[in-house]
Design an enzyme around this catalytic site. Sequence first.
Site, short mmCIF file in Angstrom:
data_model
loop_
_atom_site.label_atom_id
_atom_site.label_comp_id
_atom_site.label_asym_id
_atom_site.label_seq_id
_atom_site.Cartn_x
_atom_site.Cartn_y
_atom_site.Cartn_z
N ASN A 13 2.66 35.08 3.62
CA ASN A 13 3.35 34.37 2.55
C ASN A 13 3.96 33.12 3.17
O ASN A 13 4.95 33.20 3.88
CB ASN A 13 4.43 35.30 1.97
CG ASN A 13 5.35 34.60 0.99
OD1 ASN A 13 5.05 33.49 0.53
ND2 ASN A 13 6.46 35.24 0.66
N LYS A 39 5.44 30.68 1.80
CA LYS A 39 6.64 30.16 1.12
C LYS A 39 6.52 28.64 0.92
O LYS A 39 5.43 28.14 0.69
CB LYS A 39 7.90 30.58 1.88
CG LYS A 39 7.93 32.10 2.11
CD LYS A 39 9.23 32.63 2.61
CE LYS A 39 9.10 34.14 2.78
NZ LYS A 39 10.34 34.77 3.22
N HIS A 57 8.83 38.68 -5.60
CA HIS A 57 9.42 38.49 -4.27
C HIS A 57 10.93 38.38 -4.40
O HIS A 57 11.45 37.82 -5.38
CB HIS A 57 8.83 37.21 -3.63
CG HIS A 57 9.21 37.11 -2.18
ND1 HIS A 57 10.43 36.62 -1.77
CD2 HIS A 57 8.55 37.48 -1.05
CE1 HIS A 57 10.49 36.68 -0.45
NE2 HIS A 57 9.37 37.20 0.01
N GLU A 75 12.99 36.46 -3.12
CA GLU A 75 13.50 35.09 -3.30
C GLU A 75 13.37 34.67 -4.78
O GLU A 75 14.22 33.94 -5.29
CB GLU A 75 12.76 34.12 -2.36
CG GLU A 75 13.25 34.32 -0.92
CD GLU A 75 12.21 34.05 0.16
OE1 GLU A 75 11.21 33.37 -0.10
OE2 GLU A 75 12.42 34.56 1.29
N GLU A 88 10.03 45.23 0.93
CA GLU A 88 10.67 44.20 1.74
C GLU A 88 12.19 44.30 1.60
O GLU A 88 12.77 43.75 0.65
CB GLU A 88 10.22 42.81 1.27
CG GLU A 88 8.74 42.57 1.40
CD GLU A 88 8.42 41.09 1.48
OE1 GLU A 88 7.80 40.69 2.47
OE2 GLU A 88 8.82 40.33 0.58
N GLY A 143 13.33 37.12 7.11
CA GLY A 143 13.68 35.86 7.77
C GLY A 143 14.92 35.96 8.65
O GLY A 143 15.47 34.95 9.08
N SER A 151 10.52 40.20 8.73
CA SER A 151 10.51 39.92 10.16
C SER A 151 9.40 40.66 10.93
O SER A 151 9.59 41.06 12.07
CB SER A 151 11.88 40.20 10.79
OG SER A 151 12.86 39.36 10.19
N GLY A 207 6.08 36.57 6.49
CA GLY A 207 6.55 35.22 6.18
C GLY A 207 6.45 34.34 7.42
O GLY A 207 5.38 33.81 7.75
N GLY A 208 7.56 34.19 8.14
CA GLY A 208 7.65 33.27 9.28
C GLY A 208 6.49 33.37 10.26
O GLY A 208 5.93 32.35 10.68
P1 PGA Z 1 9.64 37.09 7.01
O1 PGA Z 1 9.36 37.05 5.41
O2 PGA Z 1 8.41 37.71 7.63
O3 PGA Z 1 9.85 35.66 7.41
O4 PGA Z 1 10.83 37.94 7.21
C1 PGA Z 1 8.70 38.10 4.76
C2 PGA Z 1 8.59 37.81 3.28
O5 PGA Z 1 9.54 37.28 2.68
O6 PGA Z 1 7.55 38.10 2.66
#
Ligand code: PGA
Length: 252
Positions: A9, A11, A95, A97, A167, A173, A213, A234-235
């Site tokens: 993802n 973002k 998600h 967010e 999640e 993050g 993470s 994500g990251g």
């Molecule tokens: P992250 O994000 O791996 O940066 O923690 C995961 C996500 O929000 O899908």
Amino acid sequence: MRKTFIAGNWKMNMLPSEAAAFIGDLAAKTGDFKYGKVMVAPPFTSLPAAAAVIKGTGILLGAQNMSDEESGAHTGEVSPLMLKDLGVDAVILGHSERRLIYGENDAFINRKVKLALKHGFEVILCVGETLEERESGKVETVVEEQLAGGLSGIAEESLASITIAYEPVWAIGTGKTATPEDADSVHAFIRKIIEKLFSSSAAAEIVIQYGGSVKPENSAELMAKENIDGALVGGASLKVDSFYGIINFAKA
Ligand code: PGA
């Protein structure tokens, strides 16, 4: 047998040119994909450039969100018809967010899930608790509510097109990962709820990703767990090497 599913993802990162270069580099590393299912979800504006290079690579193209309507007066929204026309395969819905920053609730997310299925998309439905909810012992209540709400009115046959991503919000993050044991126990609880809402075979078959993470260093121990079938990343999905490190684990 549940198929491993690793999704990136991105973002609000990755320009069109960066997205195209990333997919080219990833495809060169992974060859014809012997690694289960892999997806990248660029931001909307990078989808056309990504779509142009992703065909034939075996990598699925995902969108990070979608409107709950097909067309009309919805300023700033992106319709499933637009995504379909670009060749998008899957959409990430619910998600945290979207839920926490943009106020999406379960009923709204449920409308999107239904519309996505109607248009033949795969869906990754995200669920997970905040730190406050975890600390007040509400993990199961929150996850059950999000599953029941998000999957309300969905036929059992449609579950073949749905992946659940667990999640925990406090792990996204932040560099804090749920321990593999904690994540596995919530995943097992998710299967229990899928059994309650649908059937025991649906519970056994549904693919559940962990997200929060995930990186190459912790993906093996997470995915070794019985109920963890993949990852929503994500990251660590923003660099080919680290994303490949996670995918490459999934080969085993
Ligand atoms: P992250 O994000 O791996 O940066 O923690 C995961 C996500 O929000 O899908």
